[in-house]
Motif scaffolding. Structure first.
Motif, PDB file in Angstrom:
ATOM      1  N   ALA A 195       6.138 123.193 -36.017  1.00  0.00           N
ATOM      2  CA  ALA A 195       5.689 124.580 -35.843  1.00  0.00           C
ATOM      3  C   ALA A 195       6.905 125.855 -36.421  1.00  0.00           C
ATOM      4  O   ALA A 195       6.491 126.677 -37.073  1.00  0.00           O
ATOM      5  CB  ALA A 195       5.596 124.982 -34.324  1.00  0.00           C
ATOM      6  N   ARG A 196       7.991 125.431 -36.346  1.00  0.00           N
ATOM      7  CA  ARG A 196       9.173 126.136 -36.633  1.00  0.00           C
ATOM      8  C   ARG A 196       9.941 125.457 -37.766  1.00  0.00           C
ATOM      9  O   ARG A 196      10.816 124.682 -37.440  1.00  0.00           O
ATOM     10  CB  ARG A 196      10.109 126.770 -35.804  1.00  0.00           C
ATOM     11  N   LEU A 197       9.571 125.803 -39.078  1.00  0.00           N
ATOM     12  CA  LEU A 197      10.177 125.169 -40.195  1.00  0.00           C
ATOM     13  C   LEU A 197      11.795 125.201 -40.194  1.00  0.00           C
ATOM     14  O   LEU A 197      12.364 124.354 -40.586  1.00  0.00           O
ATOM     15  CB  LEU A 197       9.442 125.490 -41.534  1.00  0.00           C
ATOM     16  N   SER A 198      11.980 126.549 -40.207  1.00  0.00           N
ATOM     17  CA  SER A 198      13.416 126.664 -40.575  1.00  0.00           C
ATOM     18  C   SER A 198      14.311 126.149 -39.486  1.00  0.00           C
ATOM     19  O   SER A 198      15.667 125.826 -39.655  1.00  0.00           O
ATOM     20  CB  SER A 198      13.741 128.264 -40.181  1.00  0.00           C
ATOM     21  N   GLU A 199      13.726 125.978 -38.141  1.00  0.00           N
ATOM     22  CA  GLU A 199      14.921 125.358 -37.176  1.00  0.00           C
ATOM     23  C   GLU A 199      14.953 123.774 -37.472  1.00  0.00           C
ATOM     24  O   GLU A 199      16.076 123.274 -37.442  1.00  0.00           O
ATOM     25  CB  GLU A 199      14.217 125.480 -35.834  1.00  0.00           C
ATOM     26  N   LYS A 200      13.896 123.288 -37.871  1.00  0.00           N
ATOM     27  CA  LYS A 200      13.749 121.830 -38.178  1.00  0.00           C
ATOM     28  C   LYS A 200      14.640 121.656 -39.545  1.00  0.00           C
ATOM     29  O   LYS A 200      15.297 120.721 -39.664  1.00  0.00           O
ATOM     30  CB  LYS A 200      12.420 121.188 -38.657  1.00  0.00           C
ATOM     31  N   VAL A 201      14.550 122.476 -40.601  1.00  0.00           N
ATOM     32  CA  VAL A 201      15.482 122.324 -41.680  1.00  0.00           C
ATOM     33  C   VAL A 201      16.890 122.281 -41.294  1.00  0.00           C
ATOM     34  O   VAL A 201      17.601 121.630 -41.840  1.00  0.00           O
ATOM     35  CB  VAL A 201      14.993 123.508 -42.822  1.00  0.00           C
ATOM     36  N   ALA A 202      17.120 123.440 -40.458  1.00  0.00           N
ATOM     37  CA  ALA A 202      18.839 123.367 -40.134  1.00  0.00           C
ATOM     38  C   ALA A 202      19.310 121.929 -39.366  1.00  0.00           C
ATOM     39  O   ALA A 202      20.427 121.643 -39.652  1.00  0.00           O
ATOM     40  CB  ALA A 202      19.000 124.495 -39.233  1.00  0.00           C
ATOM     41  N   ALA A 203      18.316 121.384 -38.698  1.00  0.00           N
ATOM     42  CA  ALA A 203      18.526 120.200 -37.952  1.00  0.00           C
ATOM     43  C   ALA A 203      18.614 118.841 -38.941  1.00  0.00           C
ATOM     44  O   ALA A 203      19.702 118.151 -38.657  1.00  0.00           O
ATOM     45  CB  ALA A 203      17.658 119.893 -36.781  1.00  0.00           C
ATOM     46  N   ILE A 204      17.813 118.719 -39.840  1.00  0.00           N
ATOM     47  CA  ILE A 204      17.772 117.528 -40.547  1.00  0.00           C
ATOM     48  C   ILE A 204      18.555 117.750 -41.763  1.00  0.00           C
ATOM     49  O   ILE A 204      18.911 116.540 -42.307  1.00  0.00           O
ATOM     50  CB  ILE A 204      16.237 117.257 -40.938  1.00  0.00           C
ATOM     51  N   SER A 205      19.085 119.010 -42.174  1.00  0.00           N
ATOM     52  CA  SER A 205      19.801 119.074 -43.591  1.00  0.00           C
ATOM     53  C   SER A 205      21.203 118.269 -43.580  1.00  0.00           C
ATOM     54  O   SER A 205      21.559 117.569 -44.523  1.00  0.00           O
ATOM     55  CB  SER A 205      19.985 120.672 -43.777  1.00  0.00           C
ATOM     56  N   PRO A 206      21.709 118.013 -42.488  1.00  0.00           N
ATOM     57  CA  PRO A 206      23.173 117.464 -42.420  1.00  0.00           C
ATOM     58  C   PRO A 206      22.928 115.937 -43.117  1.00  0.00           C
ATOM     59  O   PRO A 206      23.785 115.581 -43.492  1.00  0.00           O
ATOM     60  CB  PRO A 206      23.775 117.579 -41.144  1.00  0.00           C
ATOM     61  N   GLY A 207      22.025 115.492 -42.537  1.00  0.00           N
ATOM     62  CA  GLY A 207      21.521 114.193 -42.882  1.00  0.00           C
ATOM     63  C   GLY A 207      21.292 113.690 -44.498  1.00  0.00           C
ATOM     64  O   GLY A 207      21.146 112.563 -44.600  1.00  0.00           O
ATOM     65  N   TYR A 208      21.172 114.920 -45.350  1.00  0.00           N
ATOM     66  CA  TYR A 208      20.997 114.460 -46.587  1.00  0.00           C
ATOM     67  C   TYR A 208      22.121 115.508 -47.529  1.00  0.00           C
ATOM     68  O   TYR A 208      21.672 115.922 -48.557  1.00  0.00           O
ATOM     69  CB  TYR A 208      19.587 115.304 -46.796  1.00  0.00           C
ATOM     70  N   ASN A 209      22.910 115.539 -46.881  1.00  0.00           N
ATOM     71  CA  ASN A 209      24.270 116.062 -47.552  1.00  0.00           C
ATOM     72  C   ASN A 209      24.084 117.554 -47.798  1.00  0.00           C
ATOM     73  O   ASN A 209      24.397 118.110 -49.016  1.00  0.00           O
ATOM     74  CB  ASN A 209      24.510 115.424 -48.940  1.00  0.00           C
TER      75      ASN A 209
END
Length: 431
Positions: free
Chosen positions: A290-304
């Motif tokens: 539902a909240r893309l921005s929060e999910k993006v912040a959470a998963i970004s570290p896993g992809y450098n």
């Protein structure tokens, strides 16, 4: 004959012999390439339920010598054994593309072709599919995607590609789906930042992305070779100067290759109106948060994510300097503007630079139009509506040849150069 004259004569004979040898070499291999391509297209007919083999022009860009698998309607090409041979006129630009010439639709590919068989079949099949697009219900669209030159546009495209690389190497179905979902999340978040970008990206992905998927599927690489090819291409792509047109060559082939493994023949469900993002979300069974921005912040570290962001912040500073430079060169300083009426262009799509709302800078470009031939090696600005091209101020002017820093213009007889009344440079007028 004097010694200097003798040396010059011998050297001239060497050049002639070398040219004939190169021509003969191309002629010998062209027939083999055409047969290889014909057989490969026939073997892969099931991919689209269509044999994409069609007229092909293999062109030596230096000599304009051309080798074809079919005759042209005006007999410019002469039959030599199993192929057709001739020279392209100067007003025809040379590039890897599709074109209509002398009564036929052709796939044009520049020589030399890749020595690697997989790369060669990939390239040739990509260009052949451009010719088949209309018969299969597709139409060529190449809209501007200038958001992919902006910091966040590039960041979230790079993160999407990193997620796709991890999906390729995932050993479990659940792990693969998780990485594909993350890739889609980065994509959807990019689209939310730049309204309308979902539509413009979709159009060029249908045009170029589907072509490259076809080339990849017809390249005869095995699974391991496909994975290595994708990873190597993405590694090179992210280092490139421009993502504006080239991104579709990287995204759709990987999504398509991953989808082919669970939904064979998916490409036959796609048409000119398909939004591939929505298509992939449905086909992979992706559930978006539902909240893309929060999910993006959470998963970004896993992809450098941190390193990618830092790299793009540094690039953004250099981009600002380029904008100032090009604005001064093509807008503020005196220049030459030429109308685009019936143009034919060839350019390097890997280095184009969007100049905000003023158009797009092409570092190298060759344009033919009613007024003549423009050959640019040091930058030209094409207006957003594709009705004008601008270069720097002329340094040398004759009746037929005009030269400036990094460009030459061969002017046709019924056109002339005239100073602008506003004092900002020159323009081309018809006599």
């Amino acid at each position: 004959m004097k010694r200097g004259q003798l040396l010059f004569f011998c050297f001239s004979l060497f050049l002639v012999a070398k040219a004939k040898s190169q021509s003969s070499s191309y002629a010998d291999t062209a027939a083999a390439y055409f047969e290889e391509l014909r057989m490969n297209a026939l073997q892969n007919k099931e991919l689209w339920d269509y044999d994409i083999y069609a007229p092909v022009l293999l062109v030596n860009p230096r000599s304009r010598e051309v080798f074809a698998n079919y005759p042209d309607s005006l007999n410019v090409l002469q039959k030599e054994k199993r192929i057709y041979h001739g020279y392209l006129p100067r007003e025809l630009n040379i590039s890897n593309t599709s074109l209509h010439w002398n009564g036929k639709d052709w796939a044009m590919i520049m020589l030399p072709l890749p020595a690697d068989r997989h790369r060669r079949l990939n390239l040739l099949s990509h260009e052949l599919f451009h010719n088949a697009q209309r018969q299969l219900g597709f139409f060529p669209y190449n809209p501007e995607n200038n958001h992919l030159d902006k910091k966040k546009g590039r960041i979230y495209l790079r993160l999407e590609l990193q997620a796709l690389v991890k999906a390729m190497h995932s050993s479990s179905r659940a792990g693969r789906k998780k990485h594909i979902q993350d890739a889609i999340i980065f994509r959807k978040y990019r689209h939310s930042i730049y309204p309308g970008s979902d539509s413009t990206e979709a159009l060029i992905e249908i045009n170029e992305g589907i072509c490259e998927y076809t080339g990849m599927m017809m390249s005869q690489r095995n699974v391991q070779q496909q994975q290595a090819n994708f990873e190597n291409r993405i590694r090179q792509f992210v280092l490139g100067k421009s993502y504006l047109r080239s991104f579709a060559y990287e995204t759709i082939p990987v999504y398509g290759w991953l989808l082919q493994q669970i939904k064979p023949g998916w490409n036959k469900e796609v048409n000119k109106n398909t939004n591939l993002t929505d298509f992939f979300i449905h086909s992979f069974g992706i559930n978006l948060p539902a909240r893309l921005s929060e999910k993006v912040a959470a998963i970004s570290p896993g992809y450098n994510g941190a390193a990618i962001t830092k790299q793009e912040e540094l690039r953004e500073e250099k981009t600002k300097q380029q904008i100032v430079f090009y604005t001064s060169k093509f807008i503020n300083e005196p220049h030459l503007s030429l109308p685009l009426e019936n143009m034919n262009m060839s350019f390097d799509y890997l280095s184009i630079f969007p100049l905000e709302d003023k158009g797009t800078v092409y570092p190298t470009i060759r344009v033919t139009d009613k007024w003549g031939i423009l050959d640019v090696k040091d930058g030209a600005l094409v207006s957003p509506d594709w009705k004008q091209i601008t270069v720097g101020l002329p340094a040398s002017i004759t009746d037929s040849l005009i030269q400036g820093k990094g460009w030459t213009l061969e002017l046709n007889k019924n056109y002339r150069l005239e100073k602008d009344k506003n004092g900002k440079g020159y323009k081309i007028l018809k006599n």
